[in-house]
Design a protein around this motif. Sequence first.
Motif, PDB file in Angstrom:
ATOM      1  N   ALA A   1      -7.142  39.382  40.222  1.00 15.23           N
ATOM      2  CA  ALA A   1      -8.181  40.304  40.695  1.00 15.23           C
ATOM      3  C   ALA A   1      -9.350  39.597  41.386  1.00 15.23           C
ATOM      4  N   ASP A   2      -9.880  38.553  40.755  1.00 13.87           N
ATOM      5  CA  ASP A   2     -11.055  37.882  41.328  1.00 13.87           C
ATOM      6  C   ASP A   2     -10.721  37.222  42.668  1.00 13.87           C
ATOM      7  N   ALA A   3      -9.571  36.541  42.715  1.00  9.98           N
ATOM      8  CA  ALA A   3      -9.178  35.879  43.963  1.00  9.98           C
ATOM      9  C   ALA A   3      -8.857  36.896  45.044  1.00  9.98           C
ATOM     10  N   LEU A   4      -8.329  38.050  44.666  1.00 10.12           N
ATOM     11  CA  LEU A   4      -7.989  39.084  45.640  1.00 10.12           C
ATOM     12  C   LEU A   4      -9.236  39.564  46.378  1.00 10.12           C
ATOM     13  N   ALA A   5     -10.254  39.974  45.620  1.00 14.15           N
ATOM     14  CA  ALA A   5     -11.496  40.441  46.248  1.00 14.15           C
ATOM     15  C   ALA A   5     -12.258  39.282  46.890  1.00 14.15           C
ATOM     16  N   GLY A   6     -12.182  38.107  46.257  1.00 12.55           N
ATOM     17  CA  GLY A   6     -12.909  36.953  46.788  1.00 12.55           C
ATOM     18  C   GLY A   6     -12.352  36.428  48.085  1.00 12.55           C
ATOM     19  N   ALA A   7     -11.033  36.579  48.290  1.00 14.97           N
ATOM     20  CA  ALA A   7     -10.420  36.062  49.509  1.00 14.97           C
ATOM     21  C   ALA A   7     -10.983  36.759  50.744  1.00 14.97           C
ATOM     22  N   ALA A   8     -11.268  38.055  50.635  1.00 13.78           N
ATOM     23  CA  ALA A   8     -11.826  38.784  51.778  1.00 13.78           C
ATOM     24  C   ALA A   8     -13.202  38.256  52.146  1.00 13.78           C
ATOM     25  N   ILE A   9     -13.998  37.886  51.142  1.00 14.70           N
ATOM     26  CA  ILE A   9     -15.353  37.388  51.407  1.00 14.70           C
ATOM     27  C   ILE A   9     -15.308  35.951  51.902  1.00 14.70           C
ATOM     28  N   ALA A  10     -14.531  35.094  51.226  1.00 10.67           N
ATOM     29  CA  ALA A  10     -14.414  33.706  51.683  1.00 10.67           C
ATOM     30  C   ALA A  10     -13.879  33.657  53.110  1.00 10.67           C
ATOM     31  N   GLY A  11     -12.869  34.477  53.391  1.00  7.73           N
ATOM     32  CA  GLY A  11     -12.301  34.509  54.738  1.00  7.73           C
ATOM     33  C   GLY A  11     -13.312  34.926  55.786  1.00  7.73           C
ATOM     34  N   SER A  12     -14.159  35.881  55.433  1.00  7.47           N
ATOM     35  CA  SER A  12     -15.167  36.331  56.408  1.00  7.47           C
ATOM     36  C   SER A  12     -16.186  35.241  56.708  1.00  7.47           C
ATOM     37  N   HIS A  13     -16.391  34.326  55.775  1.00  8.63           N
ATOM     38  CA  HIS A  13     -17.296  33.198  55.993  1.00  8.63           C
ATOM     39  C   HIS A  13     -16.584  32.015  56.648  1.00  8.63           C
ATOM     40  N   GLY A  14     -15.249  32.089  56.770  1.00  6.78           N
ATOM     41  CA  GLY A  14     -14.500  30.941  57.263  1.00  6.78           C
ATOM     42  C   GLY A  14     -14.444  29.818  56.258  1.00  6.78           C
ATOM     43  N   ALA A  15     -14.588  30.157  54.959  1.00  7.36           N
ATOM     44  CA  ALA A  15     -14.665  29.159  53.900  1.00  7.36           C
ATOM     45  C   ALA A  15     -13.363  29.113  53.117  1.00  7.36           C
ATOM     46  N   PRO A  16     -13.017  27.950  52.554  1.00 10.25           N
ATOM     47  CA  PRO A  16     -11.808  27.861  51.743  1.00 10.25           C
ATOM     48  C   PRO A  16     -11.999  28.503  50.374  1.00 10.25           C
ATOM     49  N   LEU A  17     -10.950  29.114  49.857  1.00  7.74           N
ATOM     50  CA  LEU A  17     -10.923  29.605  48.489  1.00  7.74           C
ATOM     51  C   LEU A  17      -9.795  28.884  47.764  1.00  7.74           C
ATOM     52  N   TYR A  18     -10.154  28.095  46.765  1.00  4.86           N
ATOM     53  CA  TYR A  18      -9.174  27.380  45.958  1.00  4.86           C
ATOM     54  C   TYR A  18      -8.902  28.169  44.680  1.00  4.86           C
ATOM     55  N   VAL A  19      -7.638  28.274  44.302  1.00  3.60           N
ATOM     56  CA  VAL A  19      -7.343  28.738  42.951  1.00  3.60           C
ATOM     57  C   VAL A  19      -7.268  27.503  42.068  1.00  3.60           C
ATOM     58  N   VAL A  20      -7.954  27.564  40.936  1.00  6.79           N
ATOM     59  CA  VAL A  20      -8.085  26.409  40.046  1.00  6.79           C
ATOM     60  C   VAL A  20      -7.795  26.844  38.612  1.00  6.79           C
ATOM     61  N   PRO A  21      -7.551  25.879  37.699  1.00  9.39           N
ATOM     62  CA  PRO A  21      -7.411  26.224  36.293  1.00  9.39           C
ATOM     63  C   PRO A  21      -8.714  26.798  35.744  1.00  9.39           C
ATOM     64  N   SER A  22      -8.641  27.353  34.545  1.00  9.91           N
ATOM     65  CA  SER A  22      -9.824  27.996  33.971  1.00  9.91           C
ATOM     66  C   SER A  22     -10.838  27.012  33.418  1.00  9.91           C
ATOM     67  N   GLY A  23     -10.399  25.775  33.077  1.00  8.45           N
ATOM     68  CA  GLY A  23     -11.305  24.881  32.372  1.00  8.45           C
ATOM     69  C   GLY A  23     -11.666  23.600  33.076  1.00  8.45           C
ATOM     70  N   CYS A  24     -11.100  23.329  34.264  1.00  8.70           N
ATOM     71  CA  CYS A  24     -11.376  22.077  34.958  1.00  8.70           C
ATOM     72  C   CYS A  24     -10.996  22.214  36.426  1.00  8.70           C
ATOM     73  N   VAL A  25     -11.344  21.190  37.192  1.00  7.26           N
ATOM     74  CA  VAL A  25     -11.032  21.169  38.618  1.00  7.26           C
ATOM     75  C   VAL A  25     -10.037  20.042  38.874  1.00  7.26           C
ATOM     76  N   PRO A  26      -8.876  20.339  39.452  1.00  6.25           N
ATOM     77  CA  PRO A  26      -7.923  19.262  39.768  1.00  6.25           C
ATOM     78  C   PRO A  26      -8.587  18.158  40.574  1.00  6.25           C
ATOM     79  N   ALA A  27      -8.241  16.888  40.257  1.00  6.91           N
ATOM     80  CA  ALA A  27      -8.904  15.748  40.891  1.00  6.91           C
ATOM     81  C   ALA A  27      -8.773  15.794  42.413  1.00  6.91           C
ATOM     82  N   SER A  28      -7.627  16.240  42.922  1.00  4.68           N
ATOM     83  CA  SER A  28      -7.437  16.281  44.374  1.00  4.68           C
ATOM     84  C   SER A  28      -8.360  17.311  45.017  1.00  4.68           C
ATOM     85  N   ILE A  29      -8.578  18.429  44.339  1.00  3.42           N
ATOM     86  CA  ILE A  29      -9.484  19.448  44.874  1.00  3.42           C
ATOM     87  C   ILE A  29     -10.928  18.957  44.805  1.00  3.42           C
TER      88      ILE A  29
END
Length: 606
Positions: free
Chosen positions: A546-574
Amino acid sequence: MHPAPSPTTRPHRALSLLVAVTSLALVFGSAAAPAFAASDEPTAPTSATTATTPRDDDASTAPVEETQAGVAAAGTALSTISGSVVDPQGKPAGDGIYIKLMIQDAASGNWSWLPDLVTAPRNGSYTLNNVPAGAYRLGLQDFLGLPVPAATVFWPNSATVDEASDIEVLAGTALTGMDFVLTLGATVAGQVDARNAAGALRPLPSGVQVVATVYEKNRGVWNKRADRLSARVNGTAGYTLTGLPAGTYRIGFSDSADGTGLYREQFWPGKSSVTDATSFTVVAGEKKTAFNATMILKSKTVPAPTVKRISGADRYSTSVELSQSRFSPDNLRGITVYIATGVNYPDALAAAPAATREYGPLLLTLPTSLPAVVKAEIKRLKPAKIVVVGGKAAVSESVFSDLKSLSGNVIRVSGADRFETGRKVVTQAFGTEVTSAYIATGLNYPDALSASAAAGSSRVPVILVNGNAQSVDSATKALIVKLKAKNLTLVGGTSAISAGLATSLKSIAAVDRLSGSDRFETSRQVNKAAIQTRSDVYFATGFQFADALAGAAIAGSHGAPLYVVPSGCVPASIKADLNTYAATSVTLIGGKSALGAGVETLSACK
């Protein structure tokens, strides 16, 4: 005309008048405006008929004028300045000329506009009214001129304000005959890129504002032109400096006026000081290009980005918060609101890039009732159109009726299954021609959501397919042909989109594949391929849609990347990508149960 006052009675603040020519008949046209301000050392004023070469004055002994800029002392009569402007053929300059008054601060020497003293000449004649008594210099600058701009000139006929003559306006008088003949200005253009913390060359990060500024030699020292002739770098389009008088110059590049930017000041060609820079000479009407620069970070340690969160009490109010973050009261015209169920993902996966394409948010609803917070947001947006995605099982007829009370243009887009619904959404939003499209499986959501923001930023669709199929179905093939898409990007590995399906798609268009070892790395690969530079980044959980679905429309309108990440940390590559982007802002979508403290502190996954 009047005799010059003695230096002891001269106002402490010298004034300069600038004629800004924005459209000139026949010879001159229009272009982008550089920022500029005039500056000179105070000199004793003379009459307009007996102007003399400026001399170095010490104005510090003069009494300070107590009135505010542009406001005469009580009981003081105001004056006028007038004259003509003609092109090189002697024809009156066209409408669109603006005359503005500037004032110099005695302490800093900086010049600033007096916004209340502006006039728009007509048919080559101008009159500036309500001018306080004082010493002035009069200049003409064409800051909207194409294809050939007029050169900057200061009265009576000087390329720089330091070489110009002072004029004097006395209280209640009319100063006439301040005439100009336009000459052709030179144009200088170039590209500016940057190196990231790792030293890799890339485009300027979005949000970084680099200004190219002209320097000239005055009294043996290279300084910025007093009129601050400059131009902002417009991303990959570069910059264009217009209206240079014939002369010899150098160019500097900076991302801050006070030296606090991320990048070192640069001077063409690749020097760290204006003293070491290379001079160039232009003649009237000349156009020079390839005055390029590469910005270098002051430190290889990029400051940590700020982290903020957009969330509501539930997924429905979160979609509203996202909408409000993008659509402020001053940009509510022509909005199209997309509505999708917040209970399940299949119908809505193609909706985010469609919402971006049609300039609007994607708001979520319950299947049988429209949440009050969503209804209130639609009322605020006053949409020109509402698009309901999915059949009556996804968004009921009662919700559809509620929406019809909020807009006179409400349509439903649905098909027999998620794939047909997706195709119809694409047709509704994108018409019949796009340059490319993303292909994602409709059997699960992570890959399609990762593609949605990237697709939205490029204004291209996401087409949903049955990833297990071994060949492309006829309806999907017909859609791709109708769209005239020449390039297809498959999102996900062969377990998401089969090798057979990929081979089948190659018969329609060029095909490439973006995938990673898991949903998070796939998200990273999609963003890296689509968005090379961006200072703002969005994160959403990869474990619910749900969050990524609505968020993708906003990030896309800004030309910004939207990463899906785990709930508790950020992958080192990201996390490393944040340095590559030189990201200054990370926006978390959803509450702390979706993205916890480890993501908020940008802690790397172990």
